[in-house]
Write an enzyme that holds these catalytic residues in place. Sequence first.
Site, PDB file in Angstrom:
ATOM      1  N   ARG A 254      52.653  35.675  69.036  1.00 23.92           N
ATOM      2  CA  ARG A 254      52.061  35.127  70.182  1.00 23.92           C
ATOM      3  C   ARG A 254      53.314  34.514  71.254  1.00 23.92           C
ATOM      4  O   ARG A 254      53.850  33.687  71.001  1.00 23.92           O
ATOM      5  CB  ARG A 254      51.264  33.750  69.625  1.00 23.92           C
ATOM      6  CG  ARG A 254      50.321  33.210  70.842  1.00 23.92           C
ATOM      7  CD  ARG A 254      50.063  31.753  70.508  1.00 23.92           C
ATOM      8  NE  ARG A 254      50.960  30.778  70.516  1.00 23.92           N
ATOM      9  CZ  ARG A 254      51.136  29.834  69.869  1.00 23.92           C
ATOM     10  NH1 ARG A 254      50.511  29.393  68.951  1.00 23.92           N
ATOM     11  NH2 ARG A 254      52.241  28.803  70.002  1.00 23.92           N
ATOM     12  N   HIS A 258      50.491  28.190  72.783  1.00 23.55           N
ATOM     13  CA  HIS A 258      49.078  28.154  72.291  1.00 23.55           C
ATOM     14  C   HIS A 258      48.061  27.870  73.408  1.00 23.55           C
ATOM     15  O   HIS A 258      46.862  28.876  73.700  1.00 23.55           O
ATOM     16  CB  HIS A 258      48.792  26.892  71.275  1.00 23.55           C
ATOM     17  CG  HIS A 258      47.230  26.666  70.916  1.00 23.55           C
ATOM     18  ND1 HIS A 258      46.477  27.505  70.338  1.00 23.55           N
ATOM     19  CD2 HIS A 258      46.364  25.728  71.600  1.00 23.55           C
ATOM     20  CE1 HIS A 258      45.267  27.203  70.320  1.00 23.55           C
ATOM     21  NE2 HIS A 258      45.305  25.866  70.949  1.00 23.55           N
ATOM     22  N   TYR A 267      58.222  23.143  68.647  1.00 19.67           N
ATOM     23  CA  TYR A 267      58.153  23.757  67.295  1.00 19.67           C
ATOM     24  C   TYR A 267      58.573  25.133  67.214  1.00 19.67           C
ATOM     25  O   TYR A 267      58.770  25.558  65.932  1.00 19.67           O
ATOM     26  CB  TYR A 267      56.883  23.810  66.858  1.00 19.67           C
ATOM     27  CG  TYR A 267      55.861  24.444  67.544  1.00 19.67           C
ATOM     28  CD1 TYR A 267      55.435  25.764  67.624  1.00 19.67           C
ATOM     29  CD2 TYR A 267      55.107  23.631  68.770  1.00 19.67           C
ATOM     30  CE1 TYR A 267      54.592  26.425  68.492  1.00 19.67           C
ATOM     31  CE2 TYR A 267      53.945  24.322  69.453  1.00 19.67           C
ATOM     32  CZ  TYR A 267      53.862  25.828  69.276  1.00 19.67           C
ATOM     33  OH  TYR A 267      52.878  26.389  70.043  1.00 19.67           O
TER      34      TYR A 267
END
Lengths: 342, 328
Positions: A254, A258, A267
């Site tokens: 990805r 998100h 993160y």
Amino acid sequence: MNEMESKPITARHHEVGLTDEQAIDMYRVMLLARKFDERVLLLQRAGKINFHVSGIGQETAQVAAGFALDRQNDYYLPYYRDYGLVLSVGMTVRELMLSVFAKAEDPNSGGRQMPGHFGSKRLRIVTGSSPVTTQVPHAVGIALAAKMKKQPIVSLVTFGEGSSNQGDFHEGCNFAGVHKLPVIIMCENNQYAISVPAHKQLGGRIVDRAAGYGFPGFRVDGNDPLEVYRVVKEARERAISGDGPTLIEAMMYRLSPHSTSDNDLAYRTKEEVEENRAKDGIPKYKQYLIEAGIWSDEQEEQFLVEVRGMLDDATTYADKAPFPTPESSLLHVYDGDAEGSR
Amino acid sequence: MPVMEYIDALRLAMKEELERDENVFVLGEDVGLKGGVFTTTKGLQQQFGEHRVLDTPLSESAIAGVAIGAAMVGMRPIAEMQYSDFMFPAANQIISEAAKIRYRSNNDWNCPIVIRAPIGGGIFGGLYHSQCPESVFFGTPGLKIVAPFTPYDAKGLLKAAVRDPDPVLFFENKKCYTLITGDVPETDYVVEIGKANVLREGSDITVISYSLPLHFAMEAAAELQEEEGISAHILDLRTLQPLDKEAIVEAVRRTGKVMIVHEDNKTGGIGAEVAAIIGEELLYELDAPIMRVCGPDVPAMPINPPGEKFFMLNKQKVKEAMRQLALY
């Protein structure tokens, strides 16, 4: 085929059964999905819309899977990053943009659902929700209906690797395995469930679970559209001949956060993202098509102009389109409740 | 007209619907060869085959979810939850999916499923084979909820549920299965969803209820009439969602004194909503405070006989409450 003999490396698309035109079409849809996604991110940053969930980095597998099915008859149960998949089945960027702007004319939900919650009965894209993986049993139910009615169709359901830990994944797979149903269950393993990396979500490999359900599983490089196409097509052939379901784990990354509400660098590192950006399937596939002699930088330029035009048109159209009337919020709870009210 | 048990009426409804429409199929745990743990589907697999009366894995969410998927492409599944207590793993499929499919797709898709689930205690089933979970699903728009009491309604409502274009939760009472018998035509008929039914005409007090407790109320009413001349008007809601507001208002107007009875626990139950409707519509026509007779607010009923008896309603409890209301 002489062409294949002379160009053994560049004729892979023929080997998997794609014509030149189809191979190019696939690329066009991937690029369209990428450009659509980038445009919506811009619209969000500009404050024109509230929210976007991106599918950047996953388009190659999505589009290849879409193309591998019978796009006139099969059923698609996408998840919220599957812009490439729904575009490959026939949804238009205007329709997607109407959803992004939450307008009345949005065919997915009439401006009711978040963007990325696809649905179109006309295209056999089955309406979805936000609690993840609920669509797996639905795909199994559609496959059950197809088997009962002896219809030569399949359902394809997609979801992320995070979702594969939901009970509905297991319950759906097991049910499909017991009844040998024509369903293709494809995990888009993009390495993150929002912020949680795959190694903190999965004790083993998703693909290995297939053995426990009694049907084959294949792990495939999601950045390689021809490989995804081949594996999904073979899965469809098995399904149609009564050999039951297939689990596919397409490996990808990805590249976007998100959602537009997420700061992914909290993160993961920029280096990690860049390292994976280098593996992006879209430029690699472009290179393949150029080497195969069926695509060129000139054609790309021309197509990008076309895409820009489509996106401009879609954005303007969706921006100007009316919202649903407030009172229309009361409609379609039950059949017939709209009767007598406009 | 044949007299039959409630459970036979349910089976007959499924049989007729399976015969009528090839899109109808039954799925659930043990519904096939065994015919269900209560024999509700007994003989159906033998008649219609394994593909139309389908034994499923022990997976309630899949039973609901697979039924939803099939329904979205034109099938008419009747999904059985073995006990309503085991519905909760399927609650996400029911509440997030089935209830919202028409709404979220702006009327593009719909979800004509029936989910049958036995409710109620009194069978020494303990906490997890005795519950009445209707209040968990009540108040979720998009769902219809029915809970028949008579065999006639059991058949007619189940057939209506199968033909309904929206999801219907069908709560059948397991204690009623063989306890309640009645006239059931062998002809094809449906009972309209959303309509309550007056079971007994009366002038002193109104009892509003559904499912098994109506049995106690009807017996109590007969005795109170005979012994004390108290005349009770009894309304069977039959459909819990949408509630038949007109029938509720009319039934309360008949007497001005109303009592709502259900086995599900009192707080947040159907009775709370019925009481609210009465309060909104005809507070000043009441001659007594609204009374509710319900299960106690404990998680579920115990299996020990005194505990179960304490939890359950019975004729005596209902009769005493009715007397109190009449005397108010």
